[in-house]
Write an enzyme that holds these catalytic residues in place. Structure first.
Site, PDB file in Angstrom:
ATOM      1  N   ALA A   1     -10.750  -4.109  15.349  1.00 60.47           N
ATOM      2  CA  ALA A   1     -10.462  -5.539  15.547  1.00 60.47           C
ATOM      3  C   ALA A   1      -9.264  -5.958  14.696  1.00 60.47           C
ATOM      4  CB  ALA A   1     -11.682  -6.377  15.186  1.00 60.47           C
TER       5      ALA A   1
ATOM      6  N   GLY B   1       0.809  -1.226   0.000  1.00 58.99           N
ATOM      7  CA  GLY B   1       0.000   0.000   0.000  1.00 58.99           C
ATOM      8  C   GLY B   1       0.832   1.262   0.000  1.00 58.99           C
TER       9      GLY B   1
ATOM     10  N   LYS C   1      -6.829  -4.044  13.634  1.00 60.07           N
ATOM     11  CA  LYS C   1      -5.594  -3.398  14.094  1.00 60.07           C
ATOM     12  C   LYS C   1      -5.140  -3.954  15.448  1.00 60.07           C
ATOM     13  CE  LYS C   1      -4.979  -0.687  10.550  1.00 60.07           C
ATOM     14  NZ  LYS C   1      -3.832  -0.894   9.649  1.00 60.07           N
TER      15      LYS C   1
ATOM     16  N   ILE D   1      -3.452  10.881  11.205  1.00 60.97           N
ATOM     17  CA  ILE D   1      -2.404  11.348  10.293  1.00 60.97           C
ATOM     18  C   ILE D   1      -3.083  11.936   9.050  1.00 60.97           C
ATOM     19  CG2 ILE D   1      -0.317  10.654   9.012  1.00 60.97           C
ATOM     20  CD1 ILE D   1      -0.118  10.132  12.096  1.00 60.97           C
TER      21      ILE D   1
ATOM     22  N   SER E   1      -2.856   0.764  14.554  1.00 56.14           N
ATOM     23  CA  SER E   1      -3.544   2.049  14.724  1.00 56.14           C
ATOM     24  C   SER E   1      -3.936   2.226  16.184  1.00 56.14           C
ATOM     25  CB  SER E   1      -4.817   2.066  13.871  1.00 56.14           C
ATOM     26  OG  SER E   1      -5.668   3.106  14.288  1.00 56.14           O
TER      27      SER E   1
ATOM     28  N   ASP F   1      -3.323  -7.726  -4.940  1.00 56.00           N
ATOM     29  CA  ASP F   1      -4.135  -7.684  -3.724  1.00 56.00           C
ATOM     30  C   ASP F   1      -3.499  -8.546  -2.637  1.00 56.00           C
ATOM     31  OD1 ASP F   1      -6.082  -7.634  -1.842  1.00 56.00           O
ATOM     32  OD2 ASP F   1      -7.682  -8.452  -3.119  1.00 56.00           O
TER      33      ASP F   1
ATOM     34  N   ASN G   1       1.727  -2.250   5.473  1.00 56.15           N
ATOM     35  CA  ASN G   1       1.105  -0.935   5.648  1.00 56.15           C
ATOM     36  C   ASN G   1      -0.297  -0.850   5.035  1.00 56.15           C
ATOM     37  OD1 ASN G   1       1.109   2.200   5.793  1.00 56.15           O
ATOM     38  ND2 ASN G   1       0.917   1.757   3.605  1.00 56.15           N
TER      39      ASN G   1
ATOM     40  N   TYR H   1     -12.416  -2.272  11.837  1.00 54.14           N
ATOM     41  CA  TYR H   1     -11.058  -1.725  11.702  1.00 54.14           C
ATOM     42  C   TYR H   1     -10.259  -1.926  12.996  1.00 54.14           C
ATOM     43  CZ  TYR H   1      -7.487   1.885  10.678  1.00 54.14           C
ATOM     44  OH  TYR H   1      -6.313   2.566  10.465  1.00 54.14           O
TER      45      TYR H   1
END
Ligand code: NAI
Length: 245
Positions: free
Chosen positions: A155, A12, A157, A186, A140, A61, A88, A153
């Site tokens: 869960a 990414g 991270k 960010i 995160s 992917d 990332n 999200y």
């Protein structure tokens, strides 16, 4: 680890934090694999090459185990063994749990967490042989403190944190380190979509009173790649939003 001359695969990395890390590692003399779901533009590749390093773009992917393996093979054929992997790539699909479908949940987990597994599992062999390597996972603050509207999200991270610590324990004897970075808010395309009012409220809750820059996350990645005696850790780059006890 001396970064100069290493081959770094950053998932990414066509924009945002990933691209900032690509530039920071290139500045230090590392060869870079840029990756995204869509083909990587020649302009971007040339920009990284302008630092005097090799750079290739490999699209695919990471959520697909076979594609992840193929991308790594392609990178190794063109550049040589990958000694630094930065997991990332990540997505959000925010909604309250009651409105979240099983598909909304699974899609985020598949990219953010399974994607990191797909890449790490398949990059390790040559690292184990070389008895050196660095794995850096981008988690995160959501994974550490939770966030309303981000059950999927957060869960994924939080999962990355457990993944990081387990892998760190498994590979430490071979001189490989595995750490995570937990960015706060960010300035990237991911946070650009937040409503202005929410941005204002969030800013007030950050001790340093501002959103972070992608370059500030990249600095932490450089630090973790250069250090050989830090493993299994989560480093927050969040303006003080989360303070560990
Ligand atoms: P972004 O949305 O600007 O960039 C994400 C990158 O991931 C893009 O290059 C995209 O092509 C790639 N990508 C998405 N799904 C992919 C897949 N299945 N396979 C390959 N590539 C894929 O995101 P940003 O803001 O740069 O975030 C980077 C990482 O940092 C993400 O993991 C994100 O969760 C994390 N993060 C970001 C924060 C922020 O405030 N921006 C805060 C905390 C963590």
């Amino acid at each position: 680890m001396e970064i100069n001359g290493q081959n770094v695969f950053i998932t990414g990395s066509t924009r945002g934090i990933g691209l900032a890390m690509a530039k920071a590692f290139a500045k230090k003399g590392a060869n870079i694999v840029l990756n995204g779901r869509k083909p990587v533009s020649d302009t971007l590749i040339d920009e990284i090459k302008s630092y005097g390093v090799q750079c290739i773009g490999i699209s695919g992917d990471i959520a697909d185990f076979n594609q992840a393996g193929e991308m790594l093979k392609q990178a190794q054929t063109q550049l040589g063994a990958i000694s630094i992997l930065i997991n990332n790539a990540g997505i959000t699909n925010d909604k309250l749990l009651l409105r979240m479908s099983a598909q909304d949940f699974e899609e985020v987990l598949k990219i953010n967490l399974t994607g990191a597994f797909n890449m790490t599992q398949q990059v390790l062999k040559p690292m184990l042989k070389a008895r050196a390597g660095k794995i850096i996972n981008i988690s995160s603050v959501s994974g550490l403190m939770g966030n309303a509207g981000q059950a999927n999200y957060a869960a994924s991270k939080a999962g990355l944190v457990g993944f990081t610590k387990s892998v760190a324990r498994e590979v430490a004897q071979r001189g490989i380190t595995c750490n995570a970075i937990a960015p706060g808010f960010i300035q990237t395309d991911m946070t650009e979509v937040l409503a202005d009012k929410l941005k204002e409220e969030v800013t007030k809750s950050i001790p340093l009173q501002r959103f972070g820059k992608a370059e500030e996350v990249a600095q932490a990645a450089i630090f973790l790649a250069e250090n050989d005696y830090i493993t299994g850790q989560v480093i927050n780059v969040d303006g003080g939003l989360v303070m560990h006890g």
